[in-house]
Design an enzyme around this catalytic site. Sequence first.
Site, PDB file in Angstrom:
ATOM      1  NE  ARG A   1      -2.462  -1.247   3.879  1.00  0.00           N
ATOM      2  CZ  ARG A   1      -2.478  -1.176   5.016  1.00  0.00           C
ATOM      3  NH1 ARG A   1      -3.885  -0.916   5.003  1.00  0.00           N
ATOM      4  NH2 ARG A   1      -1.734  -1.397   5.820  1.00  0.00           N
TER       5      ARG A   1
ATOM      6  CB  SER B   1      -8.383   0.933   5.244  1.00  0.00           C
ATOM      7  OG  SER B   1      -9.115   1.247   4.489  1.00  0.00           O
TER       8      SER B   1
ATOM      9  CD  GLU C   1     -19.015  -0.530   0.033  1.00  0.00           C
ATOM     10  OE1 GLU C   1     -19.866  -0.673   0.154  1.00  0.00           O
ATOM     11  OE2 GLU C   1     -18.102   0.117   0.712  1.00  0.00           O
TER      12      GLU C   1
ATOM     13  CG  PHE D   1     -16.566  -4.332   2.118  1.00  0.00           C
ATOM     14  CD1 PHE D   1     -17.276  -5.479   2.366  1.00  0.00           C
ATOM     15  CD2 PHE D   1     -15.762  -4.150   2.680  1.00  0.00           C
ATOM     16  CE1 PHE D   1     -17.084  -5.487   3.140  1.00  0.00           C
ATOM     17  CE2 PHE D   1     -15.553  -4.318   4.288  1.00  0.00           C
ATOM     18  CZ  PHE D   1     -16.029  -5.480   4.794  1.00  0.00           C
TER      19      PHE D   1
ATOM     20  NE  ARG E   1      -3.681  -4.659   6.954  1.00  0.00           N
ATOM     21  CZ  ARG E   1      -5.258  -3.574   6.629  1.00  0.00           C
ATOM     22  NH1 ARG E   1      -5.896  -2.896   5.755  1.00  0.00           N
ATOM     23  NH2 ARG E   1      -4.562  -2.874   7.973  1.00  0.00           N
TER      24      ARG E   1
END
Lengths: 318, 308
Positions: free
Chosen positions: A15, A42, A63, A88, A172
Site C-alpha cells: 500500500r 485503510s 460501494e 467490498f 497489505r
Amino acid sequence: MPRTSVADLPRFDCRDAYVATLSELAHEDHRIVGVVNDSIGSSKLNSFRKSFPNRLINVGIAEQDMVGVAAGLANGGRIPFVSAASCFLTARALEQIKADVAYSNHNVKLCGMSPGVAYGELGATHHSIEDIAWLRAIANLTVIVPSDPVETGAALRWAAAVEGPVFVRVSRMSVPQVNADDYEFVPGKAVTLREGTDVTLIANGTVLWRALVAAEQLAAEGISARVLSMPTVKPLDVEAVVAAARETSGIVTVEESTVAGGLGGAVAETVVQHHPAHVTILGVPEFAPTGSAAFLLDRYGMSPEGIAESARGLLRHG
Amino acid sequence: MTAIHPLETTEHVTMPVLGRLAAHAGRAEQIAHIAEAARQIRIQDLKLVYHAGAGHIGGDFSAIDILATLYGTVLDISPDRLTDPERDRFILSKGHVAGALYTTLAAFGFLPVADLATFLQPLSALNGHPNRTKVQGVEANTGPLGHGLPVAVGHALSAKLDVSLRRTYVLVGDGELQEGSNWEAMMAASQYQLDRLTVIVDRNRLQQGATVKETNDLDPLPDKAAAFGFAVVEVNGHDHGELLDVLSSVPFRPGKPTFVIAHTHKGHPISFMSNNVAWHHKVPNEAEYHQALTELETVRHPRFGKEH
C-alpha cells in the site's frame, strides 16, 4: 543457489507503493482522482488527500455508488482510481463493475485493497478470496495481482497510461521485493524468476515469494523448479503456461484466493485446451477460520514447505 | 400472444429528423416543437415495438415527453458536439425504455433514422438496453436498475472539479428508486453540493406487475428527496410547457441538486394503454397497433391532468 534466501529479505507493505505511485501519477496528470468508500486510512491515502484535497472523492460507505461515481467521473474525462477493501469493492459493487465499468469500457482503475486473507482474524466476511474468480469472468477487464511493491507501482503506472478498465489487487501483507528495481510491467506476460526443468511453480501476489523459497528448498534436494511470476491473471500468458506444461513434469499454482476460478483455474483451463498436464492448485478451499494471514496461508499448504511438498507429490505421482 | 413480425422491410422507419430548437426561439415555438417531436417519437416508437415484437412501450410513452423536452431544447448538445467535453450529459437510468431513447436520438439527428430498423435484430447496436460503446449519444450503459444516478453524480463531480458549467440530467423510474444505490448517490450529490445535477423521476406509479404503492411504496417521495438534501419540484410530466420551464431553469436552490418529480402515465396518451399496468412490456396486436397509430395521428388529446 543465492546465498541469501528470499525469506530473509526485508518486507514491505504494497500500500505504501500504491499511495506513492498514485501521488506521482496525480502530479503528472491532473485527470487522476481517487475515489474511496471511507477507506482513506485503510488505503493509506492520507498523504494523497493532503496533496490533492479536492481530488480524493469519498462517497462514504456506499460501494455501489462509489463504482458508479467512478464511471461518471470517467465520462467527464477523469481517470478515477477506486480504492476500497477488495472484499467490498468486488462483492457489493459487482454489477456496477460489470455494467458501469467493464461493459461500458470506462477508463476506471479498480484497486482492491487488502485482498485474499489479509484480514485473517476478521473472519471470512472480510476475506476477499473470490475477487479474482469474479472479475476474471468479466469481459474487457484486465486483472492484475502484483507480488511486491515494485510490481504494484509498475502495474499502477501501466494502468494509468492505458485507456480502459483495469483491476489491480493491492496487498497489505508484508512481502519481500522479488522483482528487480527496474522491473517494467508487461500485461499478459509471465516473468521467469527461476529457470527449472523438473516442475513449474506458478504464483502471484503475496505468495509468490513463498514459491521462490520452496524452489530454493527443492534445489537443495536436486529438484529443479521453474518459478513463473504471473501478475496478469487476465489475460493469462498462455505461451508460458503451455511451455511449462510441455517442458516440465507438472505445474503447482499458488495464490491467495479461492481454488475455484482463480489463477489455478486459469492455468488449468489453459493446459487442458493446449497441452494436458498435471496441475496442483493451492489456494483457499473453504470459508477460512480465524487466524493471521500467514497462519491461514500455511494451513492451506502455502508455506514454502507446503508448496515444496506439493511439488514433490506431483513429481512422485504425476 | 403477439406474433413476432420479422423485419422484411424497413418501411416502418419513416421518422422526420427535427433537430434541436435553439434556446433563443420563443417559448411558444419551443413548446410546439417539443410537442410535435414527442408525437413523432411516439408514432415511430409504436412502429418500432410492433415490428420488433418486443419492447417496453408503456415506460417508453411515459418518458417520451421528458426526452423530447430535454433533447428538443434543454440539453446543450448536438450530434456534431458529442466529443466536446463541455456538452451537457443525459443519462437514461431506466434503460429498458431504450426504444424511446433511440427514437429520440434519431429525431434529433444523433442516430441515422434508418438504424432504427435494426432495433433488437441480431447483431444490432440497438440492444434492448442502451450501450455507450455501440450507440452515438448514449452516455452510460444502463438496464440493471439503480445505475444511472451514481454515474450521473460522478459526471456532475467531474464537471465541478473542472469548474465547468456543463449540466447533468438523469431520468430514473419511480419503481427504480427501490434500488438502494440511488439513495447512496443522492447522499453523495447532496454532500458535494452538485447543483448542476438534475434527477428527473418518471413518476408513473407503476412497476412491472403492480403499482409502486402496492409493491414497496415510495411516498412521501418529495419529503424523502428533500430530506436527502435536494431542491424538489413537481411537474406534469406530459405538459411540455411545465417541463420546459422547470428543466431549463434548474438549479432552484444554489448548492443543492434538483429533484424533479414528473407525474406521468405509463402508455400515455393511448386510450387503452394509459395508466394500465399490463402495458409494461406488452406488444400491441394488429388491431391495437392500428388503433394506437390512429390515436397518435388524428386524435387531439385532452390535457393530461394530475389524477394522483
